[in-house]
Design a protein around this motif. Structure first.
Motif, short mmCIF file in Angstrom:
data_model
loop_
_atom_site.label_atom_id
_atom_site.label_comp_id
_atom_site.label_asym_id
_atom_site.label_seq_id
_atom_site.Cartn_x
_atom_site.Cartn_y
_atom_site.Cartn_z
N HIS A 1 0.78 -1.18 0.25
CA HIS A 1 0.00 0.16 0.04
C HIS A 1 0.80 1.22 -0.15
CE1 HIS A 1 -3.82 -2.11 0.31
NE2 HIS A 1 -3.31 -2.97 1.38
N LEU A 2 2.15 1.32 0.43
CA LEU A 2 2.73 2.57 0.57
C LEU A 2 4.05 2.65 -0.15
CD1 LEU A 2 2.54 3.01 4.60
CD2 LEU A 2 0.98 3.61 2.76
N ASP A 3 4.51 1.49 -0.84
CA ASP A 3 5.56 1.45 -1.71
C ASP A 3 6.72 2.09 -0.99
OD1 ASP A 3 7.23 0.95 -4.10
OD2 ASP A 3 6.39 2.87 -5.13
N PRO A 4 7.27 1.73 0.16
CA PRO A 4 8.42 2.26 0.87
C PRO A 4 9.84 2.18 0.19
CG PRO A 4 7.66 0.27 1.91
CD PRO A 4 6.80 0.25 0.79
N ASP A 5 10.82 2.94 0.61
CA ASP A 5 12.02 2.91 0.34
C ASP A 5 12.78 2.18 1.49
OD1 ASP A 5 12.32 4.59 -2.01
OD2 ASP A 5 11.34 5.95 -0.75
N ARG A 6 12.00 2.45 2.82
CA ARG A 6 12.52 1.50 4.10
C ARG A 6 11.44 1.25 4.87
NH1 ARG A 6 16.52 6.33 4.88
NH2 ARG A 6 15.19 6.78 6.79
N ILE A 7 11.58 0.39 5.79
CA ILE A 7 10.36 0.10 6.59
C ILE A 7 11.27 0.42 8.30
CG2 ILE A 7 8.91 -1.68 7.49
CD1 ILE A 7 8.54 -2.58 4.77
N GLY A 8 10.56 0.84 8.91
CA GLY A 8 11.23 0.85 10.24
C GLY A 8 10.69 -0.41 11.07
N HIS A 9 11.85 -1.24 11.28
CA HIS A 9 11.66 -2.46 12.04
C HIS A 9 11.63 -3.62 10.92
CE1 HIS A 9 11.71 -0.47 15.86
NE2 HIS A 9 10.53 0.12 15.55
N GLY A 10 10.47 -3.95 10.75
CA GLY A 10 10.11 -5.07 9.79
C GLY A 10 10.75 -6.39 10.06
N VAL A 11 11.24 -6.56 11.41
CA VAL A 11 11.85 -7.84 11.72
C VAL A 11 10.87 -9.01 11.79
CG1 VAL A 11 13.61 -6.87 13.29
CG2 VAL A 11 11.60 -7.24 14.27
N ARG A 12 9.83 -8.90 12.00
CA ARG A 12 8.90 -9.83 12.01
C ARG A 12 8.50 -10.72 10.68
NH1 ARG A 12 4.45 -9.19 16.52
NH2 ARG A 12 4.17 -11.36 15.91
N SER A 13 9.19 -9.82 9.68
CA SER A 13 8.90 -10.48 8.15
C SER A 13 9.56 -11.83 7.89
CB SER A 13 9.80 -9.58 7.15
OG SER A 13 10.98 -9.41 7.60
N VAL A 14 10.43 -12.35 9.10
CA VAL A 14 10.88 -13.63 8.97
C VAL A 14 9.98 -14.67 9.21
CG1 VAL A 14 13.28 -12.67 9.74
CG2 VAL A 14 11.86 -13.59 11.48
N GLU A 15 8.77 -14.28 9.82
CA GLU A 15 7.79 -15.08 10.24
C GLU A 15 7.06 -15.77 9.20
OE1 GLU A 15 5.39 -13.02 13.02
OE2 GLU A 15 6.97 -12.90 14.57
N ASP A 16 7.43 -15.24 7.63
CA ASP A 16 6.76 -15.78 6.66
C ASP A 16 7.76 -15.84 5.41
OD1 ASP A 16 5.42 -16.07 4.27
OD2 ASP A 16 3.54 -15.45 4.87
N PRO A 17 8.29 -16.90 5.09
CA PRO A 17 9.67 -16.63 4.26
C PRO A 17 8.91 -16.03 2.97
CG PRO A 17 9.38 -18.96 5.01
CD PRO A 17 8.20 -18.05 5.60
N GLN A 18 7.77 -16.20 2.45
CA GLN A 18 7.42 -15.58 1.33
C GLN A 18 7.49 -13.89 1.32
OE1 GLN A 18 3.47 -17.05 0.27
NE2 GLN A 18 4.56 -18.33 -1.36
N VAL A 19 7.17 -13.51 2.75
CA VAL A 19 7.15 -11.97 2.81
C VAL A 19 8.68 -11.59 2.91
CG1 VAL A 19 6.87 -10.33 4.49
CG2 VAL A 19 4.92 -11.93 4.16
N LEU A 20 9.64 -12.55 3.76
CA LEU A 20 11.03 -11.75 3.91
C LEU A 20 11.57 -11.97 2.54
CD1 LEU A 20 13.25 -11.49 5.83
CD2 LEU A 20 13.81 -13.90 5.84
N ASP A 21 11.28 -12.88 1.41
CA ASP A 21 11.59 -12.94 0.19
C ASP A 21 11.14 -11.81 -0.59
OD1 ASP A 21 13.03 -15.25 0.24
OD2 ASP A 21 11.47 -16.44 -0.56
N ALA A 22 9.93 -11.36 -0.45
CA ALA A 22 9.36 -9.85 -1.02
C ALA A 22 10.10 -8.64 -0.72
CB ALA A 22 7.73 -9.93 -0.75
N VAL A 23 10.48 -8.79 0.79
CA VAL A 23 11.27 -7.52 1.08
C VAL A 23 12.63 -7.53 0.15
CG1 VAL A 23 12.42 -6.50 2.97
CG2 VAL A 23 10.21 -7.56 3.34
N ALA A 24 13.14 -8.72 0.17
CA ALA A 24 14.53 -8.58 -0.47
C ALA A 24 14.49 -8.32 -1.79
CB ALA A 24 15.31 -10.13 -0.23
N GLU A 25 13.22 -8.88 -2.42
CA GLU A 25 13.21 -8.46 -3.91
C GLU A 25 13.02 -7.38 -4.25
OE1 GLU A 25 10.32 -11.40 -5.24
OE2 GLU A 25 11.64 -13.29 -4.90
N SER A 26 12.21 -6.55 -3.23
CA SER A 26 11.77 -5.06 -3.72
C SER A 26 12.84 -4.09 -3.41
CB SER A 26 10.54 -5.00 -2.65
OG SER A 26 11.30 -4.73 -1.27
#
Length: 346
Positions: free
Chosen positions: A214-239
């Motif tokens: 929704h926000l198309d960010p350049d950075r995300i403050g914290h974001g550590v809990r992306s590790v709870e879903d491998p697909q989300v963590l991959d999405a962060v890396a790919e973005s």
């Protein structure tokens, strides 16, 4: 870790205060502080992932913020934040402020922001660290207020010290619908500002995914809990979105029981750019260098610490000359790093 060149991208205005400063300001204005900011400092915070724990954290933050009552107080906070960052090797600081919090004492949100910008410009010219400003809206207030702040930020947008360099969204991420703030972020994007909302600390991986979508960010403050879903963590890396990881904050707020549990290694191994941050040193009792020392405890080598520092520079809005000098000096540090402490402050 004080001599490793780095950028500091996750530091809140009120939360940046030295504990001595908040005590001075409380005495100056005749305000009684909670014991947790006096004899019991740093506070022992309850688990903020539940409502009671967050209320305790917010109550202490509000008590500190209530001590900031005018231009001199605001300038002192900016100046001391820059001094403290410079002492820890930071070459560039992006301090995050919601000007509505201080507007009643200085005549409105525009004067409040302009005071912060003017002092950021002054300390950048006089000191060893450049200071940019991130204007942050609050999830606790109506999204229309976020649009007002985005327009204000856009009027002061730039890429030099003392300019607004980013637009953020902070406070309890369990409040408000992230999609409702998208119009404010589009205003900021059109002005060329970096988009740096919080997400994925109090809530899980879905919060990170919604922030991406929704926000198309350049950075995300914290974001550590992306590790709870491998697909989300991959999405962060790919973005290519960087995460502002704040280990001291995560532990103090009870997101993780111990610093050994902070998933920094998993985030780095996924190929995500990371910028370490102190978040709110006033309440957590740890500053920027402590976060790098914690990274060492989590198994980061000298080369990986240098890469974290490079990541902070790459994810920043620092001017090109600041970036080039910092990257050169990071290489110099890596060629002869100083000995690291065995155990950083908690």
């Amino acid at each position: 870790m004080d001599v490793l060149p780095k950028a500091h991208l996750h530091l809140h205005f009120t939360g940046s205060m030295r504990v001595g400063t908040v005590r001075d300001l409380a005495a100056k204005h005749g305000i009684r502080l909670p014991d947790a900011l006096l004899t019991d400092w740093p506070p022992r915070l309850a688990k903020a992932t539940d409502e009671r724990g967050w209320f305790r954290f917010q109550r202490l933050y509000d008590a500190a913020r209530a001590c900031v009552r005018g231009e001199d107080d605001m300038r002192r906070i900016v100046r001391e934040a820059a001094e403290d960052d410079a002492a820890e090797g930071s070459r560039w600081l992006e301090i995050q402020v919601d000007p509505t919090s201080y507007a009643p004492f200085v005549g409105g949100i525009t004067p409040a922001l302009e005071i912060v910008l003017d002092e950021a410009r002054a300390v950048s010219a006089a000191g060893e660290v450049g200071v940019g400003v991130v204007v942050a809206a609050s999830r606790m207030r109506h999204p229309l207020e976020a649009r007002t702040l985005a327009r204000l930020a856009a009027r002061h947008a730039g890429s030099d010290p003392g300019d607004v360099v980013g637009f953020g969204l902070s406070n309890d991420e369990r409040r408000g619908a992230i999609a409702d703030f998208a119009p404010a972020f589009r205003i900021a994007r059109r002005a060329g500002l970096g988009l740096v909302p919080h997400g994925g600390e109090l809530l899980g991986a879905q919060s990170v995914m919604e922030t991406l979508e929704h926000l198309d960010p350049d950075r995300i403050g914290h974001g550590v809990r992306s590790v709870e879903d491998p697909q989300v963590l991959d999405a962060v890396a790919e973005s290519g979105v960087a995460l502002e990881v704040c280990p001291g904050s995560n532990v103090a707020l009870g997101v993780y029981a111990d610093r050994q549990d902070v998933p920094l290694r998993r985030i780095l191994d996924a190929g995500v750019v990371v910028a370490l941050g102190a978040d709110d040193p006033l309440l957590f009792g740890s500053r920027l260098a402590d976060q790098y020392a914690t990274a060492r405890i989590l198994g980061c080598s000298d080369a990986e610490l240098a890469e974290l520092a490079r990541g902070s520079i790459a994810a920043s809005r620092a001017p090109e000359d600041v970036r080039a000098a910092a990257l050169r000096d990071i290489d110099g540090w890596l060629s002869e790093p100083p000995p690291m402490p065995v155990d950083p402050p908690s």
